[in-house]
Design an enzyme around this catalytic site. Structure first.
Site, mmCIF file in Angstrom:
data_model
loop_
_atom_site.group_PDB
_atom_site.id
_atom_site.type_symbol
_atom_site.label_atom_id
_atom_site.label_comp_id
_atom_site.label_asym_id
_atom_site.label_seq_id
_atom_site.Cartn_x
_atom_site.Cartn_y
_atom_site.Cartn_z
ATOM 1 N N CYS A 130 0.826 -1.216 0.000
ATOM 2 C CA CYS A 130 0.000 0.000 0.000
ATOM 3 C C CYS A 130 0.857 1.262 0.000
ATOM 4 O O CYS A 130 0.329 2.367 -0.129
ATOM 5 C CB CYS A 130 -0.929 0.027 1.208
ATOM 6 S SG CYS A 130 -2.218 -1.215 1.118
ATOM 7 N N TYR A 159 -3.098 4.511 5.671
ATOM 8 C CA TYR A 159 -2.237 3.333 5.902
ATOM 9 C C TYR A 159 -0.934 3.368 5.082
ATOM 10 O O TYR A 159 0.155 3.137 5.613
ATOM 11 C CB TYR A 159 -3.062 2.094 5.558
ATOM 12 C CG TYR A 159 -2.373 0.776 5.755
ATOM 13 C CD1 TYR A 159 -2.128 0.276 7.030
ATOM 14 C CD2 TYR A 159 -1.990 0.008 4.657
ATOM 15 C CE1 TYR A 159 -1.502 -0.953 7.204
ATOM 16 C CE2 TYR A 159 -1.377 -1.227 4.821
ATOM 17 C CZ TYR A 159 -1.127 -1.699 6.103
ATOM 18 O OH TYR A 159 -0.511 -2.916 6.271
ATOM 19 N N LYS A 163 3.182 3.874 6.217
ATOM 20 C CA LYS A 163 4.237 2.915 5.889
ATOM 21 C C LYS A 163 5.415 3.624 5.214
ATOM 22 O O LYS A 163 6.577 3.363 5.514
ATOM 23 C CB LYS A 163 3.698 1.808 4.974
ATOM 24 C CG LYS A 163 2.668 0.893 5.618
ATOM 25 C CD LYS A 163 3.244 0.098 6.761
ATOM 26 C CE LYS A 163 2.290 -0.954 7.301
ATOM 27 N NZ LYS A 163 2.757 -1.496 8.594
ATOM 28 N N ALA A 203 -9.165 -10.464 2.077
ATOM 29 C CA ALA A 203 -9.991 -11.198 1.109
ATOM 30 C C ALA A 203 -9.911 -12.729 1.210
ATOM 31 O O ALA A 203 -10.969 -13.377 1.258
ATOM 32 C CB ALA A 203 -9.664 -10.735 -0.308
ATOM 33 N N ARG A 232 -4.950 -9.364 -7.507
ATOM 34 C CA ARG A 232 -4.005 -9.279 -6.392
ATOM 35 C C ARG A 232 -3.093 -10.508 -6.436
ATOM 36 O O ARG A 232 -3.397 -11.492 -7.106
ATOM 37 C CB ARG A 232 -4.741 -9.337 -5.033
ATOM 38 C CG ARG A 232 -5.619 -8.155 -4.687
ATOM 39 C CD ARG A 232 -4.833 -6.903 -4.406
ATOM 40 N NE ARG A 232 -5.728 -5.848 -3.967
ATOM 41 C CZ ARG A 232 -6.431 -5.055 -4.776
ATOM 42 N NH1 ARG A 232 -6.360 -5.214 -6.083
ATOM 43 N NH2 ARG A 232 -7.200 -4.108 -4.287
HETATM 44 P P1 NAD Z 1 -2.568 -8.164 12.805
HETATM 45 O O1 NAD Z 1 -3.630 -7.135 13.003
HETATM 46 O O2 NAD Z 1 -2.961 -9.596 12.885
HETATM 47 O O3 NAD Z 1 -1.385 -7.913 13.854
HETATM 48 C C1 NAD Z 1 -0.952 -6.647 14.237
HETATM 49 C C2 NAD Z 1 -0.847 -6.649 15.754
HETATM 50 O O4 NAD Z 1 -0.303 -5.378 16.180
HETATM 51 C C3 NAD Z 1 -2.202 -6.786 16.449
HETATM 52 O O5 NAD Z 1 -2.212 -7.913 17.274
HETATM 53 C C4 NAD Z 1 -2.336 -5.502 17.241
HETATM 54 O O6 NAD Z 1 -2.976 -5.671 18.506
HETATM 55 C C5 NAD Z 1 -0.895 -5.090 17.410
HETATM 56 N N1 NAD Z 1 -0.762 -3.668 17.719
HETATM 57 C C6 NAD Z 1 -1.373 -2.624 17.095
HETATM 58 N N2 NAD Z 1 -1.029 -1.485 17.688
HETATM 59 C C7 NAD Z 1 -0.200 -1.805 18.713
HETATM 60 C C8 NAD Z 1 0.454 -1.050 19.716
HETATM 61 N N3 NAD Z 1 0.298 0.276 19.802
HETATM 62 N N4 NAD Z 1 1.215 -1.700 20.618
HETATM 63 C C9 NAD Z 1 1.337 -3.038 20.585
HETATM 64 N N5 NAD Z 1 0.742 -3.812 19.651
HETATM 65 C C10 NAD Z 1 -0.030 -3.200 18.744
HETATM 66 O O7 NAD Z 1 -1.889 -7.835 11.429
HETATM 67 P P2 NAD Z 1 -0.847 -8.682 10.563
HETATM 68 O O8 NAD Z 1 -1.540 -9.107 9.349
HETATM 69 O O9 NAD Z 1 -0.173 -9.687 11.397
HETATM 70 O O10 NAD Z 1 0.179 -7.526 10.153
HETATM 71 C C11 NAD Z 1 1.474 -7.397 10.735
HETATM 72 C C12 NAD Z 1 2.226 -6.287 10.044
HETATM 73 O O11 NAD Z 1 2.348 -6.567 8.654
HETATM 74 C C13 NAD Z 1 1.556 -4.909 10.133
HETATM 75 O O12 NAD Z 1 2.549 -3.920 10.248
HETATM 76 C C14 NAD Z 1 0.869 -4.777 8.800
HETATM 77 O O13 NAD Z 1 0.670 -3.429 8.439
HETATM 78 C C15 NAD Z 1 1.861 -5.479 7.886
HETATM 79 N N6 NAD Z 1 1.235 -5.960 6.643
HETATM 80 C C16 NAD Z 1 0.369 -7.015 6.682
HETATM 81 C C17 NAD Z 1 -0.206 -7.459 5.504
HETATM 82 C C18 NAD Z 1 -1.165 -8.633 5.489
HETATM 83 O O14 NAD Z 1 -1.602 -9.015 4.406
HETATM 84 N N7 NAD Z 1 -1.533 -9.229 6.616
HETATM 85 C C19 NAD Z 1 0.103 -6.829 4.288
HETATM 86 C C20 NAD Z 1 0.970 -5.747 4.292
HETATM 87 C C21 NAD Z 1 1.557 -5.341 5.470
#
Ligand code: NAD
Length: 343
Positions: A130, A159, A163, A203, A232
């Site tokens: 993103c 978002y 990043k 999705a 995607r």
């Molecule tokens: P997720 O929501 O399952 O996990 C993120 C975790 O961060 C959550 O458990 C949340 O409680 C925790 N969190 C949020 N704010 C916090 C804070 N202030 N202090 C402590 N913990 C906090 O998401 P995910 O899919 O595991 O994503 C992990 C990382 O990967 C993120 O940075 C996300 O932006 C990035 N990302 C994920 C995807 C995807 O497809 N899942 C794609 C691109 C980027």
């Protein structure tokens, strides 16, 4: 040991993982644990009973990492810090809650400073596709995104800009202070132990759940966000954890954002076909054209990762989706039976 390297930590070095109550960071804690690392500190702001995975032998802390003092505590004694904590979700979440997404900048801002002050050797940041310029993603017949396509910048509102700014922090901590930072731009990650319901799911999990629900409740149609032609690529969780390890221990990638994603491009309609095949049903498609659907098309150009690491994510979507479907079906049945589940 980490997969590829002489640069990895020792088995008793302290590895700190932020966001570990969630999907990817929880799986990363398990990945390092399974490879024999004995000192892993996992942190999330969610109360412990709500963590998706709790890995035996891992030190679990419930701390809000948007606060400086908590980041200092989290990073005490760390040799490597992995920051995956962010307020995030699928398109339904990131289009509606831009302020929450932007506020995740507090986490990276304090974590990287705390890691630096604690003398950590390596710092990993989870960026996202993103961050790429959205004007390059208006056609479903996409040209895959190269690392250089983030600038000139026109990231996803909220978002994506968070990043991009956090990537910049990582780059400047290397340039000005010599902290080795590593940045992966994830493209849609899916798999067991991820969010599958509640509004933050992405999705693949949402489609699997809808197929499971339809079968269970005898419904013969399925709601799809958009017209189904959006394209995607989807990366299986095991490729993601392995890729994080490889990237963080590659000296050629210091402070260089790199794609970590599958290059198998599919339309949302194809994703639905696959989920229906696994479920053994065929459903009537009800396209919801005003629902959040994100960019028209997006794929990961893996030229750089292949050149530098000699590796790219390789799990075929049909195989990874079958595993994910089976896990969500189990969760669905557990929830019906009144048991505790992930979402
Ligand atoms: P997720 O929501 O399952 O996990 C993120 C975790 O961060 C959550 O458990 C949340 O409680 C925790 N969190 C949020 N704010 C916090 C804070 N202030 N202090 C402590 N913990 C906090 O998401 P995910 O899919 O595991 O994503 C992990 C990382 O990967 C993120 O940075 C996300 O932006 C990035 N990302 C994920 C995807 C995807 O497809 N899942 C794609 C691109 C980027």
């Amino acid at each position: 040991m980490p997969e590829n390297n002489a640069n990895g930590p020792n088995k008793d070095d302290l590895i700190v993982i932020g966001g570990a109550g969630g999907f990817i960071a929880g799986s990363l804690a398990r990945y390092f644990h399974d490879r024999g690392f004995t000192r892993i500190r996992a942190i999330d702001k969610k109360p412990l009973p709500e963590w998706y995975q709790r890995v035996p032998g891992v030190e679990n802390l419930c701390l809000d990492l948007s606060q400086e003092k908590n980041c200092k505590r989290a990073c005490e004694g760390a040799v490597e810090v992995y920051n995956l904590a962010a307020d995030m979700g699928g398109m339904g979440f990131i289009e509606k809650f831009r302020i929450e997404c932007l506020r995740s900048i507090l986490v990276n801002t304090h974590m990287i400073e705390a890691a630096y002050r604690a003398g950590a050797q390596r710092y990993f940041f989870s960026s996202s596709a993103c961050a790429y310029n959205t004007t390059l993603q208006e056609d479903p017949n996409v040209t895959a995104l190269k690392e250089t396509d983030a600038y000139p910048a026109m990231a996803e509102r909220g978002y994506g800009w968070e990043k991009l700014m956090s990537e910049m922090f990582c780059q400047e901590y290397w340039a000005e202070r010599g902290l080795m930072t590593f940045i992966a731009r994830f493209h849609n990650v899916y798999g067991p132990n991820g969010t599958w319901d509640g509004g933050r799911e992405k999705a693949p999990a949402a489609i699997c759940r809808k197929v499971i629900e339809a079968k269970d409740q005898g419904i013969d149609d399925i709601e799809i966000w958009g017209d189904g032609t959006q394209t995607r690529s989807f990366m299986y969780i095991d490729d993601c954890t392995q890729g994080i390890d490889k990237i963080t221990h590659c000296e050629d990638l210091i402070a260089e954002p790199i794609n970590l994603g599958s290059s198998e491009l599919v339309s949302i309609n194809r994703l639905v076909d696959l989920a229906e095949e696994v479920g053994g049903v065929k459903l009537q498609r009800d396209y919801k054209l005003d629902a959040p659907k994100g960019v028209a098309g997006r794929n990961s150009d893996n030229t750089v990762i292949e050149r530098i690491l000699g590796w790219e994510p390789s799990m075929p979507l049909s195989d990874g989706l079958a595993k994910t479907y089976a896990w969500i079906e189990q969760q669905y049945n557990d929830r019906k039976a009144g048991k505790r589940t992930v979402s």
